[in-house]
Structures are given as C-alpha cells and as structure tokens.
Design a protein around this motif. Structure first.
Motif, PDB file in Angstrom:
ATOM      1  N   GLN A 212      46.304  41.170  28.315  1.00  0.00           N
ATOM      2  CA  GLN A 212      47.089  41.944  29.278  1.00  0.00           C
ATOM      3  C   GLN A 212      46.256  43.069  29.878  1.00  0.00           C
ATOM      4  O   GLN A 212      46.377  43.379  31.066  1.00  0.00           O
ATOM      5  CB  GLN A 212      48.352  42.478  28.614  1.00  0.00           C
ATOM      6  N   ALA A 213      45.390  43.676  29.069  1.00  0.00           N
ATOM      7  CA  ALA A 213      44.498  44.725  29.582  1.00  0.00           C
ATOM      8  C   ALA A 213      43.519  44.142  30.606  1.00  0.00           C
ATOM      9  O   ALA A 213      43.253  44.756  31.642  1.00  0.00           O
ATOM     10  CB  ALA A 213      43.743  45.389  28.438  1.00  0.00           C
ATOM     11  N   VAL A 214      42.999  42.950  30.323  1.00  0.00           N
ATOM     12  CA  VAL A 214      42.095  42.291  31.267  1.00  0.00           C
ATOM     13  C   VAL A 214      42.831  41.994  32.573  1.00  0.00           C
ATOM     14  O   VAL A 214      42.295  42.230  33.667  1.00  0.00           O
ATOM     15  CB  VAL A 214      41.492  40.997  30.666  1.00  0.00           C
ATOM     16  N   MET A 215      44.060  41.503  32.475  1.00  0.00           N
ATOM     17  CA  MET A 215      44.851  41.247  33.688  1.00  0.00           C
ATOM     18  C   MET A 215      45.046  42.527  34.496  1.00  0.00           C
ATOM     19  O   MET A 215      44.938  42.514  35.728  1.00  0.00           O
ATOM     20  CB  MET A 215      46.220  40.655  33.339  1.00  0.00           C
ATOM     21  N   ALA A 216      45.330  43.620  33.815  1.00  0.00           N
ATOM     22  CA  ALA A 216      45.524  44.897  34.504  1.00  0.00           C
ATOM     23  C   ALA A 216      44.243  45.324  35.228  1.00  0.00           C
ATOM     24  O   ALA A 216      44.284  45.756  36.384  1.00  0.00           O
ATOM     25  CB  ALA A 216      45.980  45.972  33.523  1.00  0.00           C
ATOM     26  N   VAL A 217      43.099  45.184  34.554  1.00  0.00           N
ATOM     27  CA  VAL A 217      41.820  45.554  35.160  1.00  0.00           C
ATOM     28  C   VAL A 217      41.552  44.684  36.385  1.00  0.00           C
ATOM     29  O   VAL A 217      41.104  45.185  37.430  1.00  0.00           O
ATOM     30  CB  VAL A 217      40.673  45.448  34.130  1.00  0.00           C
ATOM     31  N   ILE A 218      41.820  43.398  36.286  1.00  0.00           N
ATOM     32  CA  ILE A 218      41.611  42.491  37.421  1.00  0.00           C
ATOM     33  C   ILE A 218      42.484  42.906  38.599  1.00  0.00           C
ATOM     34  O   ILE A 218      42.029  42.940  39.750  1.00  0.00           O
ATOM     35  CB  ILE A 218      41.871  41.025  37.013  1.00  0.00           C
ATOM     36  N   HIS A 219      43.738  43.243  38.335  1.00  0.00           N
ATOM     37  CA  HIS A 219      44.632  43.632  39.437  1.00  0.00           C
ATOM     38  C   HIS A 219      44.238  44.981  40.050  1.00  0.00           C
ATOM     39  O   HIS A 219      44.301  45.143  41.275  1.00  0.00           O
ATOM     40  CB  HIS A 219      46.086  43.616  38.978  1.00  0.00           C
ATOM     41  N   VAL A 220      43.813  45.920  39.244  1.00  0.00           N
ATOM     42  CA  VAL A 220      43.345  47.205  39.785  1.00  0.00           C
ATOM     43  C   VAL A 220      42.080  46.979  40.621  1.00  0.00           C
ATOM     44  O   VAL A 220      41.931  47.534  41.719  1.00  0.00           O
ATOM     45  CB  VAL A 220      43.108  48.233  38.663  1.00  0.00           C
ATOM     46  N   ALA A 221      41.171  46.151  40.107  1.00  0.00           N
ATOM     47  CA  ALA A 221      39.953  45.838  40.860  1.00  0.00           C
ATOM     48  C   ALA A 221      40.295  45.154  42.176  1.00  0.00           C
ATOM     49  O   ALA A 221      39.667  45.434  43.212  1.00  0.00           O
ATOM     50  CB  ALA A 221      39.018  44.964  40.020  1.00  0.00           C
ATOM     51  N   SER A 222      41.301  44.271  42.163  1.00  0.00           N
ATOM     52  CA  SER A 222      41.685  43.596  43.402  1.00  0.00           C
ATOM     53  C   SER A 222      42.258  44.585  44.412  1.00  0.00           C
ATOM     54  O   SER A 222      42.009  44.476  45.612  1.00  0.00           O
ATOM     55  CB  SER A 222      42.670  42.455  43.135  1.00  0.00           C
ATOM     56  N   PHE A 223      43.021  45.567  43.921  1.00  0.00           N
ATOM     57  CA  PHE A 223      43.545  46.597  44.815  1.00  0.00           C
ATOM     58  C   PHE A 223      42.400  47.370  45.467  1.00  0.00           C
ATOM     59  O   PHE A 223      42.381  47.578  46.683  1.00  0.00           O
ATOM     60  CB  PHE A 223      44.466  47.560  44.059  1.00  0.00           C
ATOM     61  N   LEU A 224      41.428  47.798  44.648  1.00  0.00           N
ATOM     62  CA  LEU A 224      40.300  48.573  45.176  1.00  0.00           C
ATOM     63  C   LEU A 224      39.452  47.750  46.143  1.00  0.00           C
ATOM     64  O   LEU A 224      39.009  48.253  47.185  1.00  0.00           O
ATOM     65  CB  LEU A 224      39.455  49.109  44.024  1.00  0.00           C
ATOM     66  N   LEU A 225      39.244  46.482  45.822  1.00  0.00           N
ATOM     67  CA  LEU A 225      38.518  45.582  46.721  1.00  0.00           C
ATOM     68  C   LEU A 225      39.259  45.462  48.050  1.00  0.00           C
ATOM     69  O   LEU A 225      38.661  45.588  49.122  1.00  0.00           O
ATOM     70  CB  LEU A 225      38.348  44.207  46.073  1.00  0.00           C
ATOM     71  N   GLY A 226      40.553  45.204  47.984  1.00  0.00           N
ATOM     72  CA  GLY A 226      41.353  45.068  49.203  1.00  0.00           C
ATOM     73  C   GLY A 226      41.357  46.328  50.039  1.00  0.00           C
ATOM     74  O   GLY A 226      41.254  46.276  51.272  1.00  0.00           O
ATOM     75  N   LEU A 227      41.472  47.471  49.385  1.00  0.00           N
ATOM     76  CA  LEU A 227      41.458  48.747  50.090  1.00  0.00           C
ATOM     77  C   LEU A 227      40.108  48.975  50.775  1.00  0.00           C
ATOM     78  O   LEU A 227      40.046  49.415  51.925  1.00  0.00           O
ATOM     79  CB  LEU A 227      41.784  49.884  49.126  1.00  0.00           C
ATOM     80  N   GLY A 228      39.032  48.651  50.072  1.00  0.00           N
ATOM     81  CA  GLY A 228      37.696  48.794  50.657  1.00  0.00           C
ATOM     82  C   GLY A 228      37.495  47.900  51.865  1.00  0.00           C
ATOM     83  O   GLY A 228      36.944  48.329  52.893  1.00  0.00           O
TER      84      GLY A 228
END
Length: 132
Positions: A75-91
């Motif tokens: 679940q922690a890995v999933m959270a990190v992936i989703h946060v990273a996807s948000f930052l990627l999308g924002l960038g």
C-alpha cells in the motif's frame, strides 16, 4: 487457491483497477476544464486529480485503498506511485502551458503520460516473483 483461481482473481482486480482509473481520469479531465474558469492550471489540476482519485477510491475501495493482499508495504508503494504520478502530471502540465499557453489541451498530455506511468510502475512493483 490454485494458479487458475489466482489468475482469475488478478484479472478481476486488474479490470476493477482499470475501471477506477478510467473513471478517475474522466473526472479529472472534466473537472479540470470547469475549474480553469476560476483557477490557475496548476490549482485546477491539483483539485481535479484529488477529486478523481477520491471518487475512484470511494467506488472501488478494495482496489485502491485496502487490498489485504498487498500488506502495508504494498500500500505504501501504491501511495508513492500515485504521488509520483501527480508530480509527473503537474510537471508536464506546467511545461506545456509555459511553452504553448494551451492550458485547456495540456491536461490531455498530462493524463495520458500519468496513465502510462502508473500502469508501468504498478506492473514493475507488483510483478509476481520469478516473472521478468
């Protein structure tokens, strides 16, 4: 559980996750467009992304939040992936808006790139042992 039962369960979970992602992505696109009337592109994206994730989590909680098979590390890995996807999308959104000024279309590239990123990251992170 037999290998066939496990494969079926994984297939069902994968389809459920895909539905959640499609629904969240569609909500993100629509809400982003509406929010642009009142907010800057970055804020519109952040609000729309959070709303899309929240809706998908409400409709498909076992898929996104409480999959017991993953344990807390998964679940922690999933959270990190989703946060990273948000930052990627924002960038991506920021770069396109700054370079082209096309804030209404920038979201399409952002959503497409983050969908591919999440799919590949999840496949790599949760690949069964022994598969390459």
């Amino acid at each position: 559980m037999s290998e066939l039962d496990t494969a079926k369960a994984n297939s069902i979970a994968g389809r459920s996750y895909l539905r959640a992602g499609l629904l969240g992505g569609a909500l993100t696109l629509v809400l982003y467009q509406l929010l642009l009337f009142s907010f800057a592109p970055e804020w519109s994206y952040a609000i729309a992304w959070a709303a899309g994730l929240a809706l998908a989590a409400l409709l498909f909680p076992p898929t996104l939040l409480s999959d017991a098979r993953l344990g807390w590390q998964g679940q922690a890995v999933m959270a990190v992936i989703h946060v990273a996807s948000f930052l990627l999308g924002l960038g991506i959104l920021r770069a396109i808006v700054e370079q082209t000024g096309m804030e209404r279309l920038a979201i399409l590239a952002s959503v497409l790139a983050t969908a591919v990123f999440v799919f590949l990251a999840m496949r790599m992170a949760f690949r069964p042992a022994g598969q390459s």
